[in-house]
Design a protein around this motif. Structure first.
Motif, short mmCIF file in Angstrom:
data_model
loop_
_atom_site.label_atom_id
_atom_site.label_comp_id
_atom_site.label_asym_id
_atom_site.label_seq_id
_atom_site.Cartn_x
_atom_site.Cartn_y
_atom_site.Cartn_z
N ALA A 206 5.86 96.43 -16.03
CA ALA A 206 6.33 97.03 -14.79
C ALA A 206 5.53 98.30 -14.54
N HIS A 207 5.30 98.59 -13.28
CA HIS A 207 4.68 99.85 -12.88
C HIS A 207 5.32 100.30 -11.58
N ASP A 208 5.75 101.55 -11.53
CA ASP A 208 6.49 102.07 -10.38
C ASP A 208 7.66 101.17 -10.02
N PRO A 209 8.56 100.91 -10.98
CA PRO A 209 9.68 100.01 -10.68
C PRO A 209 10.64 100.64 -9.69
N GLY A 210 11.23 99.79 -8.85
CA GLY A 210 12.28 100.25 -7.95
C GLY A 210 13.61 100.33 -8.67
N THR A 211 14.63 100.75 -7.94
CA THR A 211 15.97 100.81 -8.49
C THR A 211 16.42 99.40 -8.87
N ILE A 212 16.89 99.23 -10.09
CA ILE A 212 17.42 97.93 -10.49
C ILE A 212 18.62 97.59 -9.61
N THR A 213 18.63 96.38 -9.06
CA THR A 213 19.60 95.97 -8.06
C THR A 213 20.26 94.67 -8.51
N LYS A 214 21.55 94.53 -8.22
CA LYS A 214 22.29 93.37 -8.68
C LYS A 214 22.70 92.48 -7.52
N ASP A 215 22.53 91.18 -7.71
CA ASP A 215 23.04 90.16 -6.79
C ASP A 215 23.88 89.20 -7.61
N GLU A 216 25.20 89.25 -7.39
CA GLU A 216 26.16 88.47 -8.17
C GLU A 216 26.00 88.78 -9.66
N TYR B 41 12.92 110.39 -6.05
CA TYR B 41 14.16 109.62 -6.05
C TYR B 41 15.32 110.61 -5.96
N ILE B 42 16.25 110.38 -5.03
CA ILE B 42 17.42 111.23 -4.87
C ILE B 42 18.66 110.46 -5.32
N THR B 43 19.50 111.10 -6.09
CA THR B 43 20.81 110.57 -6.42
C THR B 43 21.81 111.71 -6.29
N ARG B 44 23.09 111.37 -6.26
CA ARG B 44 24.12 112.40 -6.10
C ARG B 44 25.18 112.25 -7.17
N ASN B 45 25.67 113.38 -7.66
CA ASN B 45 26.78 113.40 -8.60
C ASN B 45 27.63 114.62 -8.28
N GLY B 46 28.89 114.40 -7.89
CA GLY B 46 29.74 115.51 -7.50
C GLY B 46 29.19 116.19 -6.25
N PRO C 50 5.86 108.74 -18.23
CA PRO C 50 6.95 108.06 -17.53
C PRO C 50 6.82 108.24 -16.02
N GLY C 51 7.21 107.20 -15.27
CA GLY C 51 7.05 107.28 -13.83
C GLY C 51 8.09 106.53 -13.05
N HIS C 52 8.46 107.10 -11.90
CA HIS C 52 9.20 106.41 -10.85
C HIS C 52 10.62 106.08 -11.26
N ILE C 53 11.46 107.09 -11.27
CA ILE C 53 12.87 106.91 -11.62
C ILE C 53 13.64 106.19 -10.51
N GLY C 54 14.57 105.34 -10.94
CA GLY C 54 15.60 104.76 -10.07
C GLY C 54 16.91 104.78 -10.83
N VAL C 55 18.04 104.86 -10.13
CA VAL C 55 19.35 104.98 -10.78
C VAL C 55 20.25 103.83 -10.34
N LEU C 56 20.71 103.04 -11.30
CA LEU C 56 21.68 101.97 -11.10
C LEU C 56 23.04 102.47 -11.58
N LYS C 57 24.06 102.41 -10.69
CA LYS C 57 25.42 102.77 -11.06
C LYS C 57 26.19 101.49 -11.34
N ASP C 58 26.45 101.23 -12.63
CA ASP C 58 26.98 99.94 -13.06
C ASP C 58 28.10 100.16 -14.07
N VAL D 266 19.02 104.59 -15.79
CA VAL D 266 17.77 105.04 -15.19
C VAL D 266 16.65 104.10 -15.60
N SER D 267 15.94 103.57 -14.62
CA SER D 267 14.75 102.76 -14.90
C SER D 267 13.51 103.58 -14.59
N THR D 268 12.50 103.45 -15.42
CA THR D 268 11.18 104.04 -15.19
C THR D 268 10.14 103.09 -15.78
N HIS D 269 8.87 103.41 -15.54
CA HIS D 269 7.83 102.76 -16.33
C HIS D 269 7.29 103.76 -17.35
#
Length: 458
Positions: free
Chosen positions: A29-39, A202-207, A258-266, A272-275
């Motif tokens: 993987a290189h510059d992975p996007g946010t891990i996303t779930k379908d079903e 990458y922007i995420t929010r907490n509180g 390390p590169g390109h953070i994405g945040v999955l809330k699961d 956090v995914s990166t390469h």
């Protein structure tokens, strides 16, 4: 030497250096996007010819997808990037408006003649992608925000924001129109510029805080990559972002650049995914997965964890079904108007799959969740901000009050949905099983008209 020394100091504060979780299967993987779930399936979209992706059932074992997003490139790309070589950069995916939208960038290395496009599909498991064209572009100016590295996230109020940018003009952010997938507002510059080595936001929010992650240094050099990741924070999505700290250093054991953070809330967890470039495997770029918690108002990342529930529910699109009636939490489609604001009362109704019966659940990081109606994009709300039993439940434009924050408690597949304002659960009035019966808040009784199943749709 100074940077490496500082990175090691910061490592002690932000990253747990214990042994990492083991990923298996196809990990490139290189510059992975946010891990996303379908079903039941996770998807990891990443830079590659036609937009490459891999899938997993458990976040740890990954398999290559059957084919890229694009077998034929959208026609507009040839006019924008005449020498486009076929590698789509840094895709990111989000679900909205009944579709998965994938944002991707097309450019050439070192150029600010770039564009971010978007395509959509109703499913990731059975995709049928339709390209919707350019979202934002840059034209080659040295001070422009370079239209690459898109990242999208859903705020507590249900709004979607796109951040993007690179060297040249720095990082920008804009709201997305969820009906079109295109920009709903002008772009606000939030960080960087002047040619500084800053990209992959990458922007995420907490509180109460928004956290902006960006890459510093240079990518794409394997074992010689100088990439590292910084994080800043703000109380507004448009900044200012201040008090910058190192989130991931340039090197940690075998993990380089390390590169390109994405945040999955699961399941209540933040993954956090990166390469990274694997120093034990010739510098090949691979997927990395970390777990993120917050302490003292700042994120902490660790590779030492197991994939398990953190005591919460996953962000996503849901239907809520009352146990006693088998009918769903619905917003009345017959509008009334009070003080110029639309108010739709909550009721139960036989599920038909319409968007007024579907809800985006968003973890606020405080133990409470937003519930945003997929049809109106307004919040489930205790009407009148009332703390008393019997108060109506409605939808209302999100303003962040305690009457719009909800907690889920329960077991055996059924939950109480409790207001942060009153502590009282949602209740179908008088145990009615009829379509159109009102939903109110009421004192806990333990009865089935206060118990709701949650079925994740997307």
């Amino acid at each position: 030497m100074f940077f490496k020394f500082m990175a090691c100091i910061c490592l002690a504060f932000f990253v747990d250096c214990a042994s990492a979780i083991d990923l298996s299967g196809l990990q490139n993987a290189h510059d992975p996007g946010t891990i996303t779930k379908d079903e039941d399936t996770y998807f990891n979209f990443t830079t590659g010819t036609g937009i490459w992706y891999s899938t997993s059932k458990d976040l740890t074992s990954w398999t290559g997808g059957p084919g890229p997003v694009f077998s034929t490139y959208p026609a507009w790309i040839k006019n924008k990037i005449p020498n486009f070589g076929g590698s789509f950069w840094a895709p990111d995916v989000i679900h909205m408006n009944g579709y998965y939208y994938i944002y991707y960038s097309v450019s050439s290395f070192g150029s600010s003649v770039s564009a971010i496009g978007v395509a959509r599909s109703a499913s990731l498991k059975n995709p049928g992608w339709t390209d919707l064209g350019i979202v934002v572009e840059s034209y080659g100016g040295s001070a422009e925000i370079n239209a690459i590295d898109p990242a999208v996230f859903r705020d507590h109020n249900g709004k979607i924001y796109l951040s993007y940018g690179s060297f040249f003009g720095g990082i920008g952010v804009a709201e997305i129109n969820q009906s079109t997938g295109k920009l709903a507002s002008g772009v606000t510059h939030i960080l960087g510029g002047g040619g500084s080595d800053m990209e992959a936001p990458y922007i995420t929010r907490n509180g109460d805080y928004y956290y902006l992650f960006v890459n510093r240094g240079k990518c794409c050099q394997g074992v010689n990559s100088t990439y590292y990741i910084e994080v800043s924070r703000s109380t507004s999505v448009t900044g200012p972002y201040t008090d910058t700290r190192i989130a991931l250093p340039n090197v940690d054991g075998k993990y380089k650049g390390p590169g390109h953070i994405g945040v999955l809330k699961d399941n209540g967890c933040n993954y956090v995914s990166t390469h990274y470039y694997d120093l034990n495997d010739g510098g090949n770029a691979k997927l990395d997965l970390l777990k993120m918690t917050y302490s003292g108002g700042w994120p902490n990342l660790t590779r030492n964890f197991s994939v398990a529930s953190c005591g919460g529910v996953s962000d996503g699109l849901y239907r809520f079904t009352a146990r006693h009636s088998g009918k769903d939490l619905t917003i009345d489609t017959n509008a009334t108007t009070i003080n110029g604001n639309p108010v739709y009362l909550a009721e139960q109704y036989t599920y038909s799959g319409t968007k007024n019966q579907q809800w985006y659940v968003i973890n606020q990081g405080t133990g409470y969740y937003s519930m945003i109606n997929a049809n109106s994009l307004q919040s489930l709300d205790v009407y009148g901000n009332a703390a008393t039993a019997g108060a109506s439940i409605a939808q209302w434009p999100y303003w962040g009050g305690n009457g719009q924050k909800w907690n889920f408690t329960g077991s055996a597949g059924f939950y109480l949905i409790e207001s942060n304002l009153s502590g009282l659960p949602l209740d179908v009035l008088n145990l009615s099983t009829a379509n159109g019966a009102r939903v109110i808040q009421w004192n806990p009784t333990g009865a089935a008209n206060q118990q709701w199943s949650m079925v994740r749709l997307k």
